[in-house]
Scaffold this active site. Structure first.
Site, PDB file in Angstrom:
ATOM      1  N   GLU A  93      33.780  -7.219  25.318  1.00 18.27           N
ATOM      2  CA  GLU A  93      33.224  -8.476  24.828  1.00 18.27           C
ATOM      3  C   GLU A  93      33.198  -9.524  25.944  1.00 18.27           C
ATOM      4  O   GLU A  93      34.125  -9.594  26.744  1.00 18.27           O
ATOM      5  CB  GLU A  93      34.178  -8.920  23.719  1.00 18.27           C
ATOM      6  CG  GLU A  93      33.752 -10.089  22.932  1.00 18.27           C
ATOM      7  CD  GLU A  93      34.818 -10.426  21.880  1.00 18.27           C
ATOM      8  OE1 GLU A  93      35.304  -9.521  21.166  1.00 18.27           O
ATOM      9  OE2 GLU A  93      35.154 -11.602  21.787  1.00 18.27           O
ATOM     10  N   CYS A 106      32.915 -15.933  30.242  1.00 12.24           N
ATOM     11  CA  CYS A 106      34.267 -15.391  30.131  1.00 12.24           C
ATOM     12  C   CYS A 106      34.147 -13.873  30.014  1.00 12.24           C
ATOM     13  O   CYS A 106      33.440 -13.375  29.136  1.00 12.24           O
ATOM     14  CB  CYS A 106      34.950 -15.978  28.901  1.00 12.24           C
ATOM     15  SG  CYS A 106      36.562 -15.258  28.588  1.00 12.24           S
ATOM     16  N   CYS A 113      44.268  -3.929  25.591  1.00 10.29           N
ATOM     17  CA  CYS A 113      45.295  -4.564  26.423  1.00 10.29           C
ATOM     18  C   CYS A 113      46.670  -4.042  26.025  1.00 10.29           C
ATOM     19  O   CYS A 113      46.925  -3.787  24.857  1.00 10.29           O
ATOM     20  CB  CYS A 113      45.235  -6.082  26.254  1.00 10.29           C
ATOM     21  SG  CYS A 113      46.371  -6.945  27.361  1.00 10.29           S
ATOM     22  N   CYS A 117      50.565  -9.559  23.159  1.00 15.24           N
ATOM     23  CA  CYS A 117      50.796 -10.945  22.725  1.00 15.24           C
ATOM     24  C   CYS A 117      50.513 -11.035  21.222  1.00 15.24           C
ATOM     25  O   CYS A 117      49.491 -10.537  20.749  1.00 15.24           O
ATOM     26  CB  CYS A 117      49.902 -11.922  23.498  1.00 15.24           C
ATOM     27  SG  CYS A 117      50.137 -11.807  25.277  1.00 15.24           S
ATOM     28  N   CYS A 120      47.105 -12.280  19.499  1.00 15.80           N
ATOM     29  CA  CYS A 120      45.857 -11.871  20.141  1.00 15.80           C
ATOM     30  C   CYS A 120      45.249 -10.630  19.498  1.00 15.80           C
ATOM     31  O   CYS A 120      45.935  -9.624  19.299  1.00 15.80           O
ATOM     32  CB  CYS A 120      46.148 -11.618  21.621  1.00 15.80           C
ATOM     33  SG  CYS A 120      44.733 -10.965  22.503  1.00 15.80           S
ATOM     34  N   CYS A 334      39.080 -14.584  21.080  1.00 17.92           N
ATOM     35  CA  CYS A 334      38.760 -13.492  21.996  1.00 17.92           C
ATOM     36  C   CYS A 334      39.184 -12.150  21.412  1.00 17.92           C
ATOM     37  O   CYS A 334      40.238 -12.018  20.811  1.00 17.92           O
ATOM     38  CB  CYS A 334      39.424 -13.776  23.341  1.00 17.92           C
ATOM     39  SG  CYS A 334      40.664 -12.642  23.884  1.00 17.92           S
TER      40      CYS A 334
END
Ligand code: SF4
Length: 348
Positions: A93, A106, A113, A117, A120, A334
């Site tokens: 994305e 961005c 990932c 976190c 997220c 995000c």
């Protein structure tokens, strides 16, 4: 033999590839220009290269090109979210934000990932793989091409921890700022990290002119650990020392990202502690009202609480802004567009 990923090659490396194919080195410059200035999507477009040369390139090289599967445009501010397909079926994305000072893109640096976190969406399915330099560049290239507008700023803040894909990140920075390519000034590039201290130190030694943005999100070790597992590995003190070191070596002001999570890290005491932590450091704090995601129970801080938090920091002479939310009506935070796509695919 594996085909050569020529879009990830520097001009010097490309010269060697071209020579190995029996062509004159100056052809490399033309090829480089097709890929990184004219943003060509196929060898057929490269009309000033001979048919024979193009044939050889097709046989032994790949020209990484991303395809947009979905583009969503915000009715509020024109922000556009792109969902790109990679050659292996994965998706990433990227976001185009239009500001008065220019267009900012961005981009993602990894598929998924590892960092975990808690607030997220990008980390929920874990980490799949690193992106290549060409895949990072392509996010910028396709957005510039599709929008027809020049990209002036790049933020590496999408899915992934950029410093966990360190060599690729460095190559990306050099290539996107290369005068033979899109030539985006390093001063207009921001790299965000959750705080991988050894890599932050290595990056400081590169003496680049990029901005380092540290995702801090808490005012104490304990609170940071609760939000970000990486904090158990590198303490808040170590991370802030790495930021000081980055500033000393590069002269670049540090940006601190602070996602305000209702009732978790948004009290006046948090603001006071944060000001204390950042005392004497040339920095800027970006307050981000957190975007709730359905998999987590976090809530957004109250508008008044956000304002009070900002005021408190200002009282301590900390530079602070509340990040303007872009594209809230299009799968806000995000990683959410990618996640919605994967969820839909799994359901069907
Ligand atoms: S905030 Fe960044 S580092 Fe943390 S899990 Fe999400 S993508 Fe990874």
């Amino acid at each position: 033999m594996e085909p050569t990923d020529i879009k990830s090659q520097s001009l010097e490396e490309l010269k060697k590839t071209v020579e190995a194919l029996g062509e004159k080195p100056f052809r490399a410059k033309q090829l480089y220009e097709w890929m990184h200035v004219k943003l060509a999507k196929s060898f057929e477009e490269m009309t000033n290269l001979s048919m024979t040369f193009r044939g050889k390139l097709k046989e032994s090289c790949i020209l990484t090109t991303l395809t947009a599967l979905d583009v969503q445009t915000s009715k509020i501010d024109g922000t556009q979210k792109y969902l790109f397909a990679l050659h292996d079926g994965n998706v990433v994305e990227s976001v185009l934000m239009r500001y008065k000072h220019g267009n900012s893109v961005c981009i993602s640096s990894q598929v998924g990932c590892k960092m975990g976190c808690r607030f997220c969406a990008s980390t929920i399915g874990g980490w799949t793989r690193n992106l290549t330099p060409a895949e990072m560049l392509e996010q910028v290239y396709r957005i510039q091409e599709t929008s027809g507008e020049r990209v002036s700023n790049v933020v590496v803040m999408g899915t992934g921890e950029p410093l966990d894909n360190y060599d690729t990140l460095l190559r990306f920075i050099h290539m996107i700022s290369d005068e033979n390519g899109l030539h985006i000034s390093q001063r207009n590039i921001t790299v965000s990290t959750c705080g991988l201290v050894p890599k932050m130190e290595a990056l400081a030694d590169e003496k680049l002119q990029i901005t380092l943005a540290l995702s801090l999100h808490a005012s104490s070790q304990e609170k940071r650990e609760a939000l970000m597992p990486i904090a158990k590995k590198y303490t808040i003190t170590q991370v802030l020392n790495a930021c000081r070191n980055y500033y000393e070596k590069t002269g670049r002001r540090i940006t601190f990202e602070y996602a305000l999570v209702g009732g978790e890290n948004d009290s006046q005491e948090d603001a006071r502690r944060l000001a204390q932590l950042l005392k004497g450091l040339n920095c800027h704090v970006n307050l981000i009202p957190v975007n709730p995601i359905k998999e987590r129970s976090y809530v957004r801080s109250d508008k008044k609480v956000i304002g009070n938090f900002q005021n408190k920091l200002e009282k301590y002479q900390i530079n602070v802004t509340i990040r303007r939310e872009m594209g809230r009506d299009i799968d806000g935070a995000c990683g959410q567009l990618r996640k919605s796509y994967i969820d839909k695919k799994e359901d069907s």
